[in-house]
Design a protein around this motif. Structure first.
Motif, PDB file in Angstrom:
ATOM      1  N   PRO A 189       1.082  -1.234   0.000  1.00  0.00           N
ATOM      2  CA  PRO A 189      -0.142  -0.143  -0.044  1.00  0.00           C
ATOM      3  C   PRO A 189       0.560   1.183  -0.239  1.00  0.00           C
ATOM      4  O   PRO A 189       0.558   2.358  -0.517  1.00  0.00           O
ATOM      5  CB  PRO A 189      -1.009  -0.178   1.084  1.00  0.00           C
ATOM      6  N   LEU A 190       2.153   1.207   0.631  1.00  0.00           N
ATOM      7  CA  LEU A 190       2.779   2.486   0.688  1.00  0.00           C
ATOM      8  C   LEU A 190       3.333   2.676  -0.813  1.00  0.00           C
ATOM      9  O   LEU A 190       3.154   3.833  -1.076  1.00  0.00           O
ATOM     10  CB  LEU A 190       4.124   2.217   1.537  1.00  0.00           C
ATOM     11  N   VAL A 191       3.813   1.905  -1.576  1.00  0.00           N
ATOM     12  CA  VAL A 191       4.377   2.276  -2.781  1.00  0.00           C
ATOM     13  C   VAL A 191       3.449   2.669  -3.803  1.00  0.00           C
ATOM     14  O   VAL A 191       3.547   3.525  -4.717  1.00  0.00           O
ATOM     15  CB  VAL A 191       5.128   0.866  -3.424  1.00  0.00           C
ATOM     16  N   GLY A 225      -3.227  20.133  -2.953  1.00  0.00           N
ATOM     17  CA  GLY A 225      -3.916  20.305  -1.716  1.00  0.00           C
ATOM     18  C   GLY A 225      -4.067  18.884  -1.145  1.00  0.00           C
ATOM     19  O   GLY A 225      -4.410  18.830   0.136  1.00  0.00           O
ATOM     20  N   GLN A 226      -4.175  17.970  -1.842  1.00  0.00           N
ATOM     21  CA  GLN A 226      -4.563  16.485  -0.989  1.00  0.00           C
ATOM     22  C   GLN A 226      -3.445  15.852  -0.694  1.00  0.00           C
ATOM     23  O   GLN A 226      -3.294  14.466  -0.222  1.00  0.00           O
ATOM     24  CB  GLN A 226      -5.463  15.645  -1.984  1.00  0.00           C
ATOM     25  N   THR A 227      -2.109  16.321  -0.910  1.00  0.00           N
ATOM     26  CA  THR A 227      -1.059  15.483  -0.759  1.00  0.00           C
ATOM     27  C   THR A 227      -0.837  14.869   0.541  1.00  0.00           C
ATOM     28  O   THR A 227      -0.369  13.876   0.650  1.00  0.00           O
ATOM     29  CB  THR A 227       0.268  16.209  -1.332  1.00  0.00           C
ATOM     30  N   GLY A 228      -0.780  15.956   1.725  1.00  0.00           N
ATOM     31  CA  GLY A 228      -0.665  15.442   3.093  1.00  0.00           C
ATOM     32  C   GLY A 228      -1.634  14.473   3.233  1.00  0.00           C
ATOM     33  O   GLY A 228      -1.353  13.652   4.094  1.00  0.00           O
ATOM     34  N   GLY A 229      -2.897  14.791   2.821  1.00  0.00           N
ATOM     35  CA  GLY A 229      -3.930  13.749   3.484  1.00  0.00           C
ATOM     36  C   GLY A 229      -3.481  12.427   2.919  1.00  0.00           C
ATOM     37  O   GLY A 229      -3.902  11.425   3.707  1.00  0.00           O
ATOM     38  N   LEU A 230      -3.087  12.309   1.478  1.00  0.00           N
ATOM     39  CA  LEU A 230      -2.974  10.949   0.795  1.00  0.00           C
ATOM     40  C   LEU A 230      -1.701  10.331   1.576  1.00  0.00           C
ATOM     41  O   LEU A 230      -1.781   9.113   1.905  1.00  0.00           O
ATOM     42  CB  LEU A 230      -2.791  11.080  -0.679  1.00  0.00           C
ATOM     43  N   MET A 231      -0.675  11.221   1.841  1.00  0.00           N
ATOM     44  CA  MET A 231       0.353  10.474   2.526  1.00  0.00           C
ATOM     45  C   MET A 231      -0.138   9.845   3.753  1.00  0.00           C
ATOM     46  O   MET A 231       0.214   8.509   4.124  1.00  0.00           O
ATOM     47  CB  MET A 231       1.523  11.546   2.864  1.00  0.00           C
ATOM     48  N   LEU A 232      -0.830  10.573   4.638  1.00  0.00           N
ATOM     49  CA  LEU A 232      -1.371  10.034   5.825  1.00  0.00           C
ATOM     50  C   LEU A 232      -2.278   8.642   5.698  1.00  0.00           C
ATOM     51  O   LEU A 232      -2.375   7.890   6.431  1.00  0.00           O
ATOM     52  CB  LEU A 232      -2.247  11.075   6.658  1.00  0.00           C
ATOM     53  N   ILE A 233      -3.100   8.674   4.901  1.00  0.00           N
ATOM     54  CA  ILE A 233      -3.938   7.752   4.475  1.00  0.00           C
ATOM     55  C   ILE A 233      -3.326   6.447   4.076  1.00  0.00           C
ATOM     56  O   ILE A 233      -3.446   5.167   4.532  1.00  0.00           O
ATOM     57  CB  ILE A 233      -5.092   7.948   3.380  1.00  0.00           C
ATOM     58  N   PHE A 234      -2.352   6.605   3.161  1.00  0.00           N
ATOM     59  CA  PHE A 234      -1.727   5.463   2.628  1.00  0.00           C
ATOM     60  C   PHE A 234      -0.613   4.838   3.664  1.00  0.00           C
ATOM     61  O   PHE A 234      -0.321   3.703   3.772  1.00  0.00           O
ATOM     62  CB  PHE A 234      -1.158   5.575   1.233  1.00  0.00           C
ATOM     63  N   TYR A 235      -0.092   5.735   4.204  1.00  0.00           N
ATOM     64  CA  TYR A 235       0.859   5.224   5.543  1.00  0.00           C
ATOM     65  C   TYR A 235       0.028   4.500   6.440  1.00  0.00           C
ATOM     66  O   TYR A 235       0.294   3.472   6.910  1.00  0.00           O
ATOM     67  CB  TYR A 235       1.592   6.496   6.090  1.00  0.00           C
ATOM     68  N   GLY A 236      -1.276   4.956   6.807  1.00  0.00           N
ATOM     69  CA  GLY A 236      -1.997   4.337   7.770  1.00  0.00           C
ATOM     70  C   GLY A 236      -2.439   2.948   7.253  1.00  0.00           C
ATOM     71  O   GLY A 236      -2.571   1.952   7.911  1.00  0.00           O
ATOM     72  N   GLU A 278      -3.563   7.343  11.825  1.00  0.00           N
ATOM     73  CA  GLU A 278      -3.253   8.352  10.464  1.00  0.00           C
ATOM     74  C   GLU A 278      -4.174   8.098   9.344  1.00  0.00           C
ATOM     75  O   GLU A 278      -4.571   9.259   8.827  1.00  0.00           O
ATOM     76  CB  GLU A 278      -1.968   7.348  10.018  1.00  0.00           C
ATOM     77  N   ILE A 279      -4.977   7.298   9.357  1.00  0.00           N
ATOM     78  CA  ILE A 279      -6.052   7.318   8.350  1.00  0.00           C
ATOM     79  C   ILE A 279      -7.092   8.215   8.488  1.00  0.00           C
ATOM     80  O   ILE A 279      -7.560   9.040   7.934  1.00  0.00           O
ATOM     81  CB  ILE A 279      -6.641   6.050   8.259  1.00  0.00           C
TER      82      ILE A 279
END
Length: 202
Positions: A112-114, A130-141, A162-163
């Motif tokens: 999921p991270l890759v 605009g959504q970059t920070g949120g997407l990083m958190l979601i995929f990391y979670g 994180e999600i």
């Protein structure tokens, strides 16, 4: 007396099965340091964007490339620290660092991270910041929740947090940076501290 012996044997068998299927030598201290790296990186990025580009991040500007380099270094230092401290803890516990459970852990974490990293790069090339920070958190979670099946189960709770932070950032993209700081910085420090005292100190 026999009943107590049976319960003890069952408990030992359960522990052996748990150790054989889960990689449990993750270091809480590495989580703390990863959070500190994230806070330092966020401070540098904020200073660069606020000082040299009036709060605007352009894809083809040197500020953007520098911020991406800072994020890369944060991830690199976090990975190196995690490997070193986890290896040290595994040796101390008499466990193998590279066995079937650690391989499953890494593969379930990376998929999921890759995928998320590639997706984020795609939308960045489209100018959607605009959504970059949120997407990083979601995929990391999602990566943490996926990997939790093969490691300390507690990491799934960090994944859920994180999600949740990522979804909030999607609703309020103007706060994405600060939610990123909370997720990757503060929550890592809190989680790492809890894990350090719960599992590392015996």
């Amino acid at each position: 007396m026999k009943q107590k012996d049976y319960l003890k044997d069952i408990s030992e068998i359960k522990n052996l099965m748990n150790k054989s299927s889960r990689f449990i030598s993750l270091s809480g201290l590495s989580g703390i340091l990863a959070g500190i790296y994230a806070l330092i990186g966020a401070a540098i990025a904020y200073y660069l964007v606020d000082t040299y580009s009036s709060g605007t991040l352009l894809l083809d500007g040197w500020i953007f490339r520098t911020v991406m380099l800072v994020l890369f270094l944060v991830a690199l230092f976090s990975i190196i620290t995690g490997i070193l401290l986890t290896t040290k803890k595994a040796k101390k516990n008499g466990e193998q660092i590279w066995d079937s459970s650690s391989k499953r852990l890494i593969s379930n974490f990376l998929i999921p991270l890759v995928a998320g990293g590639i997706y984020i790069l795609i939308i960045l090339t489209q100018g959607k910041y605009g959504q970059t920070g949120g997407l990083m958190l979601i995929f990391y979670g999602l990566a943490l929740v996926s990997a939790s099946k093969y490691s300390i189960g507690d990491i799934k709770y960090l994944g859920f947090i994180e999600i949740t932070l990522g979804l909030i950032a999607a609703l309020f993209p103007g706060y994405g940076f600060w939610l990123w700081v909370i997720g990757f910085g503060i929550m890592h420090i809190i989680y790492g501290t809890i894990m350090h005292f719960k599992y590392d100190i015996k």
